[in-house]
Design a protein around this motif. Structure first.
Motif, PDB file in Angstrom:
ATOM      1  N   TRP A 153      91.159 -20.061-114.628  1.00  0.00           N
ATOM      2  CA  TRP A 153      92.065 -20.926-115.393  1.00  0.00           C
ATOM      3  C   TRP A 153      93.341 -21.199-114.604  1.00  0.00           C
ATOM      4  N   VAL A 154      93.909 -20.140-114.017  1.00  0.00           N
ATOM      5  CA  VAL A 154      95.130 -20.278-113.213  1.00  0.00           C
ATOM      6  C   VAL A 154      94.881 -21.263-112.067  1.00  0.00           C
ATOM      7  N   SER A 155      93.797 -21.076-111.341  1.00  0.00           N
ATOM      8  CA  SER A 155      93.493 -21.933-110.190  1.00  0.00           C
ATOM      9  C   SER A 155      93.213 -23.366-110.620  1.00  0.00           C
ATOM     10  N   ARG A 156      92.420 -23.520-111.656  1.00  0.00           N
ATOM     11  CA  ARG A 156      92.040 -24.846-112.150  1.00  0.00           C
ATOM     12  C   ARG A 156      93.267 -25.672-112.565  1.00  0.00           C
ATOM     13  N   ASN A 157      94.278 -24.976-113.057  1.00  0.00           N
ATOM     14  CA  ASN A 157      95.475 -25.651-113.538  1.00  0.00           C
ATOM     15  C   ASN A 157      96.631 -25.641-112.538  1.00  0.00           C
ATOM     16  N   GLY A 158      96.356 -25.217-111.304  1.00  0.00           N
ATOM     17  CA  GLY A 158      97.388 -25.220-110.260  1.00  0.00           C
ATOM     18  C   GLY A 158      98.558 -24.308-110.574  1.00  0.00           C
ATOM     19  N   LEU A 159      98.273 -23.140-111.153  1.00  0.00           N
ATOM     20  CA  LEU A 159      99.342 -22.255-111.610  1.00  0.00           C
ATOM     21  C   LEU A 159      99.530 -21.015-110.734  1.00  0.00           C
ATOM     22  N   THR A 160      98.958 -21.030-109.532  1.00  0.00           N
ATOM     23  CA  THR A 160      99.231 -19.899-108.641  1.00  0.00           C
ATOM     24  C   THR A 160     100.721 -19.939-108.307  1.00  0.00           C
ATOM     25  N   ASN A 161     101.271 -18.801-107.985  1.00  0.00           N
ATOM     26  CA  ASN A 161     102.712 -18.615-107.759  1.00  0.00           C
ATOM     27  C   ASN A 161     103.526 -18.847-109.024  1.00  0.00           C
ATOM     28  N   SER A 162     102.876 -18.709-110.185  1.00  0.00           N
ATOM     29  CA  SER A 162     103.566 -18.826-111.470  1.00  0.00           C
ATOM     30  C   SER A 162     103.642 -17.459-112.129  1.00  0.00           C
ATOM     31  N   VAL A 163     104.643 -17.307-112.995  1.00  0.00           N
ATOM     32  CA  VAL A 163     104.819 -16.068-113.755  1.00  0.00           C
ATOM     33  C   VAL A 163     104.567 -16.370-115.232  1.00  0.00           C
ATOM     34  N   PHE A 164     103.824 -15.492-115.880  1.00  0.00           N
ATOM     35  CA  PHE A 164     103.530 -15.614-117.304  1.00  0.00           C
ATOM     36  C   PHE A 164     103.834 -14.303-117.996  1.00  0.00           C
ATOM     37  N   THR A 165     104.264 -14.382-119.245  1.00  0.00           N
ATOM     38  CA  THR A 165     104.308 -13.168-120.055  1.00  0.00           C
ATOM     39  C   THR A 165     102.875 -12.899-120.505  1.00  0.00           C
ATOM     40  N   LEU A 166     102.609 -11.664-120.889  1.00  0.00           N
ATOM     41  CA  LEU A 166     101.273 -11.348-121.391  1.00  0.00           C
ATOM     42  C   LEU A 166     100.982 -12.162-122.645  1.00  0.00           C
ATOM     43  N   TYR A 167     102.023 -12.353-123.465  1.00  0.00           N
ATOM     44  CA  TYR A 167     101.869 -13.135-124.692  1.00  0.00           C
ATOM     45  C   TYR A 167     101.438 -14.566-124.372  1.00  0.00           C
ATOM     46  N   GLU A 168     102.086 -15.182-123.394  1.00  0.00           N
ATOM     47  CA  GLU A 168     101.738 -16.568-123.037  1.00  0.00           C
ATOM     48  C   GLU A 168     100.271 -16.689-122.632  1.00  0.00           C
ATOM     49  N   LEU A 169      99.790 -15.685-121.902  1.00  0.00           N
ATOM     50  CA  LEU A 169      98.404 -15.746-121.421  1.00  0.00           C
ATOM     51  C   LEU A 169      97.391 -15.717-122.555  1.00  0.00           C
ATOM     52  N   VAL A 170      97.594 -14.845-123.517  1.00  0.00           N
ATOM     53  CA  VAL A 170      96.559 -14.671-124.545  1.00  0.00           C
ATOM     54  C   VAL A 170      96.875 -15.354-125.865  1.00  0.00           C
ATOM     55  N   SER A 171      98.107 -15.828-126.037  1.00  0.00           N
ATOM     56  CA  SER A 171      98.486 -16.443-127.308  1.00  0.00           C
ATOM     57  C   SER A 171      99.137 -17.808-127.163  1.00  0.00           C
ATOM     58  N   GLY A 172      99.370 -18.223-125.935  1.00  0.00           N
ATOM     59  CA  GLY A 172     100.059 -19.490-125.714  1.00  0.00           C
ATOM     60  C   GLY A 172      99.191 -20.703-125.995  1.00  0.00           C
TER      61      GLY A 172
END
Length: 132
Positions: free
Chosen positions: A70-89
């Motif tokens: 998902w990260v790669s598909r959306n061009g989100l490498t070098n991005s920071v996420f909270t755990l909440y954002e990952l599973v509930s965003g």
């Protein structure tokens, strides 16, 4: 009277089929099943005495792979996420890992960390992850 075709023989299963106490597996059989799950990465013992365990639908590495795809598909490498954002965003709403419990998520992120694809970090409001 009309002739009927041959009747299929009826088989009766012996009662009880395998065990004299229906619904009860011998402890040895249970331990064999649990050990097989552990070998496949779907079970983790939670204590040294092997009295508590966690059974996982997917291995942490599998969850990590889905998250990283998902990260790669959306061009989100070098991005920071909270755990909440990952599973509930909102951004992950249609992803299989959306709604994943925190313990399983952390195991998945630890697997990615071992592959140098992510780093679990501490943020002001909790934990997060940076993807590489």
């Amino acid at each position: 009277p009309g002739a009927r075709g041959p009747r299929a023989p009826t088989a009766r299963l012996p009662q009880p089929l395998l065990n004299p106490r229906p619904g009860k597996l011998p402890l040895e059989s249970i331990l064999v099943v649990l050990e097989e799950l552990r070998k496949n990465g779907n079970l983790e013992w939670l204590d040294k005495n092997k009295t508590s365990f966690l059974i996982m639908w997917k291995r942490p590495e599998e969850w990590g792979k889905l998250i990283y795809q998902w990260v790669s598909r959306n061009g989100l490498t070098n991005s920071v996420f909270t755990l909440y954002e990952l599973v509930s965003g909102d951004d992950t709403e249609n992803e299989e890992f959306h709604g994943l419990d925190e313990a399983t998520l952390l195991r998945a992120l630890q697997a990615l960390q071992q592959e140098h694809k992510a780093e679990i970090i501490t943020l002001d409001d909790g934990r997060g992850v940076k993807f590489f």
